[in-house]
Design a protein around this motif. Structure first.
Motif, PDB file in Angstrom:
ATOM      1  N   PRO A 243       2.148 -10.801  -4.068  1.00  0.00           N
ATOM      2  CA  PRO A 243       2.654  -9.453  -4.355  1.00  0.00           C
ATOM      3  C   PRO A 243       1.645  -8.349  -4.060  1.00  0.00           C
ATOM      4  CG  PRO A 243       2.249 -10.674  -6.383  1.00  0.00           C
ATOM      5  CD  PRO A 243       2.142 -11.648  -5.265  1.00  0.00           C
ATOM      6  N   VAL A 244       0.366  -8.663  -4.162  1.00  0.00           N
ATOM      7  CA  VAL A 244      -0.668  -7.671  -3.855  1.00  0.00           C
ATOM      8  C   VAL A 244      -0.587  -7.305  -2.375  1.00  0.00           C
ATOM      9  CG1 VAL A 244      -3.138  -7.167  -3.842  1.00  0.00           C
ATOM     10  CG2 VAL A 244      -2.155  -8.583  -5.673  1.00  0.00           C
ATOM     11  N   ILE A 245      -0.490  -8.323  -1.526  1.00  0.00           N
ATOM     12  CA  ILE A 245      -0.400  -8.093  -0.083  1.00  0.00           C
ATOM     13  C   ILE A 245       0.901  -7.379   0.267  1.00  0.00           C
ATOM     14  CG2 ILE A 245      -0.259  -9.244   2.155  1.00  0.00           C
ATOM     15  CD1 ILE A 245      -2.046 -11.475   0.860  1.00  0.00           C
ATOM     16  N   ASP A 246       1.999  -7.832  -0.327  1.00  0.00           N
ATOM     17  CA  ASP A 246       3.309  -7.235  -0.030  1.00  0.00           C
ATOM     18  C   ASP A 246       3.375  -5.763  -0.448  1.00  0.00           C
ATOM     19  OD1 ASP A 246       4.148  -9.637   0.979  1.00  0.00           O
ATOM     20  OD2 ASP A 246       5.272 -10.241  -0.823  1.00  0.00           O
ATOM     21  N   ARG A 247       2.736  -5.427  -1.557  1.00  0.00           N
ATOM     22  CA  ARG A 247       2.855  -4.059  -2.078  1.00  0.00           C
ATOM     23  C   ARG A 247       1.772  -3.133  -1.529  1.00  0.00           C
ATOM     24  NH1 ARG A 247       4.762  -5.494  -8.333  1.00  0.00           N
ATOM     25  NH2 ARG A 247       6.399  -6.961  -7.673  1.00  0.00           N
ATOM     26  N   ASN A 248       0.857  -3.691  -0.781  1.00  0.00           N
ATOM     27  CA  ASN A 248      -0.054  -2.931   0.061  1.00  0.00           C
ATOM     28  C   ASN A 248      -0.744  -1.767  -0.662  1.00  0.00           C
ATOM     29  OD1 ASN A 248      -1.405  -2.055   2.332  1.00  0.00           O
ATOM     30  ND2 ASN A 248       0.349  -0.943   3.167  1.00  0.00           N
ATOM     31  N   PRO A 249      -1.679  -2.061  -1.569  1.00  0.00           N
ATOM     32  CA  PRO A 249      -2.374  -0.969  -2.261  1.00  0.00           C
ATOM     33  C   PRO A 249      -3.192  -0.111  -1.300  1.00  0.00           C
ATOM     34  CG  PRO A 249      -3.484  -3.061  -2.623  1.00  0.00           C
ATOM     35  CD  PRO A 249      -2.175  -3.382  -1.952  1.00  0.00           C
TER      36      PRO A 249
END
Length: 316
Positions: A243-249
């Motif tokens: 989810p960190v990669i998908d949500r692209n901070p």
């Protein structure tokens, strides 16, 4: 003559404020009454100890716990507590508190106490040790809304009442509120969309992060950002990297403490091909917070200003 003396005495008595105690404060789902201000207090963790120091309560303390064992001690705290002993490197036992003849323990759930553990408000009550719980941590034992900076303010105000330094606490909190209002007004004036932010505490296989109920969410929002795992109904928890990669901070906030340094955490993210398309990594947008800055305490407001500068430099 006697009438004049009596009148003068009455004026003096009128000028002396009424005794502050007994006082009753709300602590999570309990009400706790203090018949007198504690004289032998113990705080757990660096951030809670700094709340006590901010209110100048060193002379009411016999020590602190839970700092060096987590490698969270820093020079500012060391200076404030140099006359006080660290009674336990991590969580204290009942014996530690009893041996110090403590009459008050300022702690929180996962900040010196564990649900079902040896040291809780219920286990300490028969020993004559009253407990005040960190408001942010109440989510571990009761339903609670998302944290805001008011949670930290409430703790300072309640400590002020407990220790009979209410005016000192109110002045401190009002100063924080004024500073926070100035920061948020600047961000709103800039009319920028919230910046996507991820909090990286620790872990390589799976990251440990702060979710919906951790104080970093409140700090990030106050600084004009949004926590990308705001939908994770935890305060601090382990998640997967997907989810960190998908949500692209756009910004990664690194919490600096423990064996692995902030630089090592940043190097891990920069060198791992899985993160090559993450905006924060591509743009080298990392903000390092010390543990004491990322947990509820007096440094939160200056930290929010620093986050705001990173998120919205043009507004600050």
């Amino acid at each position: 003559m006697n009438r004049l003396l009596l009148a003068a005495g009455a004026l003096v008595l009128a000028a002396v404020p009424a005794l502050a105690h007994p006082v009753t404060v709300k602590s999570c789902n309990r009400e706790v009454t203090f018949d007198a201000a504690p004289k032998r207090a113990i705080s757990n963790d660096v951030n809670l100890t700094e709340m006590m120091l901010a209110l100048k309560l060193q002379d009411r303390m016999v020590g602190y716990t839970g700092v060096s064992g987590w490698k969270t001690l820093d020079e500012r705290l060391r200076e404030g507590v140099k006359q006080l002993p660290e009674l336990a490197e991590k969580y204290p036992t009942k014996e530690v508190l009893l041996n110090a003849d403590a009459d008050f323990y300022f702690a929180g759930w996962n900040y010196g106490m564990k649900v079902g553990g040896e040291v809780t408000p219920e286990t300490l009550m028969p020993l004559g040790i009253k407990v005040y719980e960190l408001t942010e941590s109440c989510i571990h034992i009761m339903a609670k809304g998302k944290p805001t900076m008011e949670d930290m303010f409430v703790d300072l105000l309640n400590l002020g009442r407990i220790f009979g330094v209410e005016e000192r606490a109110e002045a401190l909190v009002q100063g924080y509120r004024n500073e926070l209002a100035e920061i948020t007004a600047r961000i709103k004036g800039a009319e920028r969309r919230p910046v996507r932010v991820f909090v990286y505490d620790s872990g390589e296989e799976k990251p440990f992060t702060s979710g919906r109920y951790g104080i970093p969410t409140a700090m990030i929002e106050a600084a004009g950002g949004v926590n990308i795992v705001d939908d994770v109904e935890k305060s601090w928890t382990e998640i997967s990297w997907e989810p960190v990669i998908d949500r692209n901070p756009e910004v990664v906030v690194i919490v600096n403490y423990g064996e692995v340094t902030a630089d090592q955490k940043i190097a891990f993210m920069k060198s791992n091909p899985a993160f090559r398309n993450v905006d924060a990594v591509k743009d080298d947008r990392f903000v390092v917070l010390e543990y004491v800055e990322a947990t509820p305490g007096p440094r939160n407001i200056e930290t929010i200003r620093r986050l705001a500068r990173s998120f919205h430099a043009e507004a600050m």
